[in-house]
Enzyme design. Structure first.
Site, PDB file in Angstrom:
ATOM      1  N   ASP A  13     -13.035   8.618   8.501  1.00  0.00           N
ATOM      2  CA  ASP A  13     -12.001   8.323   7.512  1.00  0.00           C
ATOM      3  C   ASP A  13     -12.703   8.085   6.177  1.00  0.00           C
ATOM      4  O   ASP A  13     -13.582   7.232   6.073  1.00  0.00           O
ATOM      5  CB  ASP A  13     -11.206   7.089   7.944  1.00  0.00           C
ATOM      6  CG  ASP A  13      -9.974   6.875   7.067  1.00  0.00           C
ATOM      7  OD1 ASP A  13      -8.872   6.792   7.622  1.00  0.00           O
ATOM      8  OD2 ASP A  13     -10.122   6.804   5.837  1.00  0.00           O
ATOM      9  N   ASP A 119      -7.577  12.860   4.816  1.00  0.00           N
ATOM     10  CA  ASP A 119      -8.937  12.298   4.757  1.00  0.00           C
ATOM     11  C   ASP A 119      -9.456  11.802   6.096  1.00  0.00           C
ATOM     12  O   ASP A 119     -10.392  11.030   6.137  1.00  0.00           O
ATOM     13  CB  ASP A 119      -9.019  11.197   3.685  1.00  0.00           C
ATOM     14  CG  ASP A 119      -8.601   9.827   4.216  1.00  0.00           C
ATOM     15  OD1 ASP A 119      -7.702   9.770   5.078  1.00  0.00           O
ATOM     16  OD2 ASP A 119      -9.178   8.819   3.770  1.00  0.00           O
ATOM     17  N   GLU A 120      -8.848  12.223   7.193  1.00  0.00           N
ATOM     18  CA  GLU A 120      -9.376  11.744   8.474  1.00  0.00           C
ATOM     19  C   GLU A 120      -9.333  12.823   9.542  1.00  0.00           C
ATOM     20  O   GLU A 120      -8.492  13.716   9.509  1.00  0.00           O
ATOM     21  CB  GLU A 120      -8.650  10.484   8.952  1.00  0.00           C
ATOM     22  CG  GLU A 120      -7.235  10.727   9.299  1.00  0.00           C
ATOM     23  CD  GLU A 120      -6.490   9.491   9.805  1.00  0.00           C
ATOM     24  OE1 GLU A 120      -7.008   8.794  10.692  1.00  0.00           O
ATOM     25  OE2 GLU A 120      -5.386   9.268   9.319  1.00  0.00           O
TER      26      GLU A 120
HETATM   27  P1  TTP Z   1      -6.286   6.027   3.688  1.00  0.00           P
HETATM   28  O1  TTP Z   1      -7.416   6.604   4.478  1.00  0.00           O
HETATM   29  O2  TTP Z   1      -5.301   5.176   4.403  1.00  0.00           O
HETATM   30  O3  TTP Z   1      -6.841   5.155   2.488  1.00  0.00           O
HETATM   31  P2  TTP Z   1      -8.113   5.371   1.578  1.00  0.00           P
HETATM   32  O4  TTP Z   1      -8.913   6.547   2.016  1.00  0.00           O
HETATM   33  O5  TTP Z   1      -7.648   5.438   0.161  1.00  0.00           O
HETATM   34  O6  TTP Z   1      -8.905   4.026   1.754  1.00  0.00           O
HETATM   35  P3  TTP Z   1      -9.747   3.541   3.019  1.00  0.00           P
HETATM   36  O7  TTP Z   1     -11.143   3.393   2.544  1.00  0.00           O
HETATM   37  O8  TTP Z   1      -9.138   2.241   3.408  1.00  0.00           O
HETATM   38  O9  TTP Z   1      -9.618   4.596   4.076  1.00  0.00           O
HETATM   39  O10 TTP Z   1      -5.475   7.195   3.010  1.00  0.00           O
HETATM   40  C1  TTP Z   1      -6.087   8.373   2.525  1.00  0.00           C
HETATM   41  C2  TTP Z   1      -5.433   8.810   1.236  1.00  0.00           C
HETATM   42  O11 TTP Z   1      -4.052   9.040   1.447  1.00  0.00           O
HETATM   43  C3  TTP Z   1      -5.525   7.800   0.137  1.00  0.00           C
HETATM   44  O12 TTP Z   1      -6.738   7.935  -0.599  1.00  0.00           O
HETATM   45  C4  TTP Z   1      -4.304   8.088  -0.675  1.00  0.00           C
HETATM   46  C5  TTP Z   1      -3.298   8.629   0.308  1.00  0.00           C
HETATM   47  N1  TTP Z   1      -2.319   7.585   0.646  1.00  0.00           N
HETATM   48  C6  TTP Z   1      -1.133   7.537  -0.061  1.00  0.00           C
HETATM   49  O13 TTP Z   1      -0.881   8.358  -0.938  1.00  0.00           O
HETATM   50  N2  TTP Z   1      -0.233   6.517   0.219  1.00  0.00           N
HETATM   51  C7  TTP Z   1      -0.470   5.575   1.183  1.00  0.00           C
HETATM   52  O14 TTP Z   1       0.364   4.661   1.401  1.00  0.00           O
HETATM   53  C8  TTP Z   1      -1.708   5.632   1.902  1.00  0.00           C
HETATM   54  C9  TTP Z   1      -2.014   4.605   2.957  1.00  0.00           C
HETATM   55  C10 TTP Z   1      -2.591   6.653   1.609  1.00  0.00           C
HETATM   56 MG    MG Z   2      -9.420   6.774   4.015  1.00  0.00          MG
END
Ligand code: TTP
Ligand code: MG
Length: 362
Positions: A13, A119-120
């Site tokens: 992730d 992103d995962e």
């Molecule tokens: P996430 O992997 O949940 O968050 P992140 O990568 O920004 O942070 P982390 O280090 O905690 O993993 O989500 C991936 C992307 O998806 C995030 O960069 C933006 C988008 N996203 C949204 O647009 N709205 C949301 O509510 C969430 C959770 C994510």
């Molecule tokens: Mg993320």
């Protein structure tokens, strides 16, 4: 030849993904708090934050924070002498490009990958043969993403998807957390119930009223008690809080399938009962085939899980396409009978779950 291979699954992730891409594209943002989301319009903006980098999270800004609140938090920080938040509107095309390149890097290191969001991804590391080797591969993936894409990622490694995903979130950012099958159950115990997929805010509240705050608290209930409280979900939760998860990785290229499975109230080896359940599962699979976009199948798969959780699948592929319930039943019974009364179950273990699936759909 028949040596059982340990299942090793990775979950990656990306850290603060959208914000990290923006920081990479705009060097001057480096080290500053960044929030990606709708236009704050000096505090009058509606909409929410998509994500915030880790610096902005120190201000209390995160995904889904109303953009007006984020603006206010930034103003408050400025009053305390902290830098103001840089607000950026999302550029999804850019994030998709980066995502594609990241997935390509993972693909070089694993034969099977399932992208789960922008992103995962889950990826299979069983072929490395050990958790130690899997860690080496995961750390190479992290290094390559950092060098080539200048982005940081967190990875979790576990015996299944459930544990891998929880592990990737365990030491963010830049984390690499390994939890093997022996450690999995203990790893989960102190965690919040919400870590378990299927436990949303309502179920959490319901369980809190019963006195369960963390996963350990839920383990005092038997499968039957959880089922009484939560229906089928209760049985799923019973397994998950013990770190048990057999969900396969589904790569984009894998042919679609239609499957049904059933976990019984009580484990059974009653032939009459098992045959009846197999037939019922075949009926529901057939019904879904009739209702769906496919008209025929060529492969029938049965899955049997014994009371000790050992799980086996058998499949057969027909010479010709078929579309009728009778063929599904005939093959499913033929494949599963040895587990009920014969060679595939010499210890006469009771059966906990049965599944029927058709594949090679056209
Ligand atoms: P996430 O992997 O949940 O968050 P992140 O990568 O920004 O942070 P982390 O280090 O905690 O993993 O989500 C991936 C992307 O998806 C995030 O960069 C933006 C988008 N996203 C949204 O647009 N709205 C949301 O509510 C969430 C959770 C994510
Ligand atoms: Mg993320």
């Amino acid at each position: 030849m028949n040596k059982k291979q340990t299942r090793i699954i990775g979950h990656i992730d990306m850290d603060a993904f959208f914000a990290a891409v923006e920081e990479k594209d705009h060097v001057w943002m480096k080290g500053k708090p960044v929030a990606v989301g709708s236009d704050p319009l000096e505090g009058r903006g509606r909409g929410v934050v998509s994500t915030a980098n880790y610096k902005a999270r120190e201000y209390g800004i995160r995904s889904a924070t109303p953009i007006s609140v984020a603006w206010r938090l930034s103003q408050q920080a400025v009053k305390k002498g902290e830098p103001s938040v840089i607000f950026v509107q999302p550029n999804f095309e850019r994030y998709r490009q980066e995502s594609k390149q990241i997935m390509e890097i993972i693909r070089k290191h694993s034969p099977l990958i399932e992208q789960a969001s922008i992103d995962e991804a889950y990826f299979d590391l069983s072929e490395t043969g050990s958790f130690d080797k899997a860690v080496q591969v995961a750390s190479e993936i992290q290094k390559e993403i950092l060098e080539k894409q200048q982005l940081s990622a967190s990875i979790g490694i576990g015996p299944n998807k459930l544990i891998a995903k929880i592990a990737s979130d365990f030491q963010k950012p830049c984390g690499l957390t390994v939890v093997n099958e022996k450690e999995a159950e203990k790893f989960l115990e102190p965690m919040n119930l919400r870590k378990i997929p299927g436990i949303g805010p309502k179920t959490q509240q319901f369980l809190k009223e019963k006195g369960a705050e963390i996963i350990r608290d839920l383990k005092k209930y038997t499968a039957e008690e959880l089922e009484k409280m939560l229906g089928k979900l209760g049985l799923v939760i019973y397994e998950k809080i013990r770190g048990i998860d057999f969900a396969p990785l589904v790569s984009e290229w894998k042919a679609k399938s239609i499957g049904e499975q059933e976990t019984f109230h009580a484990d059974s080896l009653d032939l009459h009962f098992l045959m009846e359940r197999i037939e019922a599962l075949c009926e529901s699979v057939h019904l879904r085939l009739k209702r769906g976009e496919f008209t025929s199948f060529k492969t029938v798969v049965v899955t049997v899980r014994f009371s000790d959780f050992e799980t086996k699948s058998r499949s057969c592929t027909l010479k010709e396409k078929a579309n009728d319930a009778k063929t599904i039943k005939f093959e499913a019974i033929r494949l599963s009978l040895p587990f009920f009364m014969g060679t595939e179950n010499p210890e006469h273990k009771k059966i906990r779950l049965l599944g029927v699936r058709i594949e090679n759909l056209a």
